[in-house]
Enzyme design. Structure first.
Site, PDB file in Angstrom:
ATOM      1  N   GLY A  81       1.001  -1.230  -0.038  1.00 41.72           N
ATOM      2  CA  GLY A  81      -0.405  -0.053   0.254  1.00 41.72           C
ATOM      3  C   GLY A  81       0.719   1.357   0.241  1.00 41.72           C
ATOM      4  O   GLY A  81       0.033   2.347  -0.035  1.00 41.72           O
TER       5      GLY A  81
ATOM      6  N   GLU B 279       3.389  -7.305   1.567  1.00 41.48           N
ATOM      7  CA  GLU B 279       3.570  -7.384   0.559  1.00 41.48           C
ATOM      8  C   GLU B 279       3.588  -6.049  -0.101  1.00 41.48           C
ATOM      9  O   GLU B 279       2.538  -5.268  -0.623  1.00 41.48           O
ATOM     10  CB  GLU B 279       2.046  -7.493   0.157  1.00 41.48           C
TER      11      GLU B 279
ATOM     12  N   ARG C 264       3.302  -1.670  -6.029  1.00 40.96           N
ATOM     13  CA  ARG C 264       3.754   0.137  -6.060  1.00 40.96           C
ATOM     14  C   ARG C 264       4.901   0.476  -5.599  1.00 40.96           C
ATOM     15  O   ARG C 264       5.629   1.096  -6.638  1.00 40.96           O
ATOM     16  CB  ARG C 264       2.444   0.457  -6.155  1.00 40.96           C
TER      17      ARG C 264
ATOM     18  N   ARG D 191      -4.168   3.012 -16.707  1.00 44.91           N
ATOM     19  CA  ARG D 191      -5.012   3.433 -14.550  1.00 44.91           C
ATOM     20  C   ARG D 191      -5.794   5.479 -15.791  1.00 44.91           C
ATOM     21  O   ARG D 191      -6.408   5.302 -14.473  1.00 44.91           O
ATOM     22  CB  ARG D 191      -3.664   3.649 -14.339  1.00 44.91           C
TER      23      ARG D 191
ATOM     24  N   TYR E  57      -9.277   4.524 -13.592  1.00 45.73           N
ATOM     25  CA  TYR E  57      -8.993   5.834 -12.112  1.00 45.73           C
ATOM     26  C   TYR E  57      -8.942   7.244 -12.303  1.00 45.73           C
ATOM     27  O   TYR E  57      -8.906   8.093 -11.363  1.00 45.73           O
ATOM     28  CB  TYR E  57      -7.915   5.359 -10.962  1.00 45.73           C
TER      29      TYR E  57
ATOM     30  N   CYS F  72     -11.366   2.977 -29.586  1.00 47.67           N
ATOM     31  CA  CYS F  72     -12.024   3.609 -30.197  1.00 47.67           C
ATOM     32  C   CYS F  72     -13.431   4.217 -28.653  1.00 47.67           C
ATOM     33  O   CYS F  72     -14.376   3.943 -28.756  1.00 47.67           O
ATOM     34  CB  CYS F  72     -13.008   2.518 -31.346  1.00 47.67           C
ATOM     35  N   GLU F  73     -12.936   5.106 -28.190  1.00 44.40           N
ATOM     36  CA  GLU F  73     -13.620   5.287 -26.903  1.00 44.40           C
ATOM     37  C   GLU F  73     -13.171   6.585 -26.367  1.00 44.40           C
ATOM     38  O   GLU F  73     -11.723   6.929 -25.963  1.00 44.40           O
ATOM     39  CB  GLU F  73     -13.155   4.284 -25.924  1.00 44.40           C
TER      40      GLU F  73
ATOM     41  N   TYR G 129       1.260  -2.426 -12.054  1.00 48.28           N
ATOM     42  CA  TYR G 129      -0.387  -2.129 -12.505  1.00 48.28           C
ATOM     43  C   TYR G 129      -0.505  -1.275 -14.075  1.00 48.28           C
ATOM     44  O   TYR G 129      -1.371  -0.392 -14.724  1.00 48.28           O
ATOM     45  CB  TYR G 129      -1.135  -0.856 -11.772  1.00 48.28           C
TER      46      TYR G 129
END
Ligand code: LLP
Length: 406
Positions: A225, A259, A262, A298, A302, A328-329, A357
């Site tokens: 985290g 753990e 990132r 990402r 987000y 196409c978005e 990620y």
């Protein structure tokens, strides 16, 4: 970078071995004097060369699926350095983790009473005992993006504290499980120390309470985290994180499992992409690049910020542009209204902080072959994943006979 872009092509993920190594060592040193194991959260980057790098440095791996276990073992991770998190482990995955390498993995972080019962049954059917820890949900707000907050009461992760205590009592009588730890993970991209300190205070109380009741709690797993700077965030450094927690951890007398994902790989990687075209509309300038949301989702998912740096910065002046991909978005962008050095077609851009990620969340959307991955080591570079070819897009697909005739 220009050489890699020219030789390997773009889009391509490029990682620095020196940075990976430095990040791992800094994290490790932050907890010098506390028995610990750094289990890299491979969901952040699961390339087997990256996993191998951390395993060689003495790290373990945090997995969340049978597929991740397969990758971790392929990369040479010893089973006794693998912890298994995740709310939905299947019986097949449990079997695999209980038997791999003949000994099974270091620990299952169990996330519900139902999972504990299932794991007990599977282990007994194999004549083994599953080493378990309960992932408690300490109900802490990590003050990060809602999609990556995991330790709140309302989230699907972990077991609420009161229920966890009952679960330990129940598990004591199960022959197929061996209780050995307590774990928690409260979220990702956390940029202040407060939530970590609060979580530690809560889980320490649980560890002490369980020890007093005679449970043999050997491991405390604090999850991952720790955030990284993407733009102007100022997250605590691993050293500051260590300084804030070390004393409390030492007193517990447990081996601490971490753990991190990132913080180890995020800023060790960038996505190289080439400018295809520039176009204008209604006073806006779009820079169309060959990388897209299928390569790095990402920003679209987000609204996250990634610095963009031209690999070569020959031109004068700046202009404010949207950097968009070919998908196409409208959500397919790397930056909106960003002041960047003036770009021209053929220029290569580095999308920074893309080591975590990034590739792992990429897809074949719009039938775009997935990007290559490259590891730089000193003055050498190595392609650690080939760019997909069109034929790879069809892997496993089949036109049934009844459709054969045209
Ligand atoms: N342990 C567990 C149980 C986790 O669920 C996670 C991340 C980690 C460790 C590693 O967290 P880290 O140290 O990387 O923050 N796709 C999102 C991030 C999702 C994180 C999910 N869990 C993103 O791109 O920001």
């Amino acid at each position: 970078m220009s050489k890699i872009a020219a030789e390997v092509g773009t889009p391509a993920y490029v990682y620095s071995y020196a940075t990976l190594e430095r990040h791992f060592k800094v994290f490790d040193q932050a907890f010098a004097g506390v028995p610990h194991l750094i289990c890299f959260a491979m969901k952040a980057n699961s390339n087997i060369a990256i996993l191998r790098s951390f395993v060689k440095l003495g790290g373990g791996v945090d997995i969340v699926s049978g597929g991740e276990l397969f990758r971790a073992l392929t990369a040479g991770a010893p089973p006794d350095r693998i912890v298994y998190s995740g709310v939905g482990k299947t019986r097949e995955e449990m079997k695999y983790a209980l038997t791999c390498g003949g000994t099974g993995i270091l620990q299952f972080n169990v996330e519900s009473t139902a999972e504990m019962t299932e794991l007990d049954e599977v282990a007994r059917s194999l004549g083994v005992q599953a080493p378990v820890s309960v992932r408690v949900n300490p109900d802490i707000n990590p003050k990060t993006h809602p999609y990556i907050s995991t330790g709140l009461k309302k989230s699907k992760f972990g077991v609420p504290v009161a229920e966890a205590l009952k679960l330990y009592e129940t598990a004591r009588n199960l022959k197929g499980v061996r209780i050995q730890g307590v774990s928690c993970h409260i979220g990702s991209q956390i940029t202040t120390l407060g939530p970590f300190k609060d979580a530690l205070a809560r889980v320490s109380a649980i560890v002490k309470g369980l020890k007093a009741k005679g449970f043999d709690i050997k491991h405390l797993d604090l999850g991952g985290g720790l955030g990284i700077p993407y733009n102007n965030e100022k997250p605590p450094s691993p050293k500051q994180y260590g300084d804030a927690l070390r004393k409390g951890l030492k007193d517990l007398g447990c081996r601490i499992l971490f753990e991190p994902g990132r913080v180890l790989v995020g800023n060790a990687g960038a996505l190289l992409t080439t400018v295809l075209y520039k176009k204008g509309s209604k006073g806006k300038t779009f820079v169309v690049v060959d990388g897209a949301m299928n390569d790095l989702i990402r920003p679209a998912l987000y609204g996250s910020f990634h610095q963009l740096w031209p690999v070569k910065n020959g031109k004068k002046g700046k202009e404010t542009v949207d950097v968009v991909g070919p998908v196409c978005e409208s959500g397919d962008f790397f930056a909106e209204k960003r002041a960047l050095p003036v770009l021209e077609s053929g220029d290569v851009l580095s999308v920074m902080s893309a080591g975590a990620y990034g590739f792992v969340m990429s897809s074949n959307y719009n039938s775009r072959p997935r990007a290559a991955e490259v590891l730089v080591n000193g003055s050498d570079y190595h392609v650690i994943r080939k760019r997909e070819e069109y034929k790879d897009l069809l892997h496993g697909e089949h036109v049934p006979k009844f459709l054969a005739a045209l």
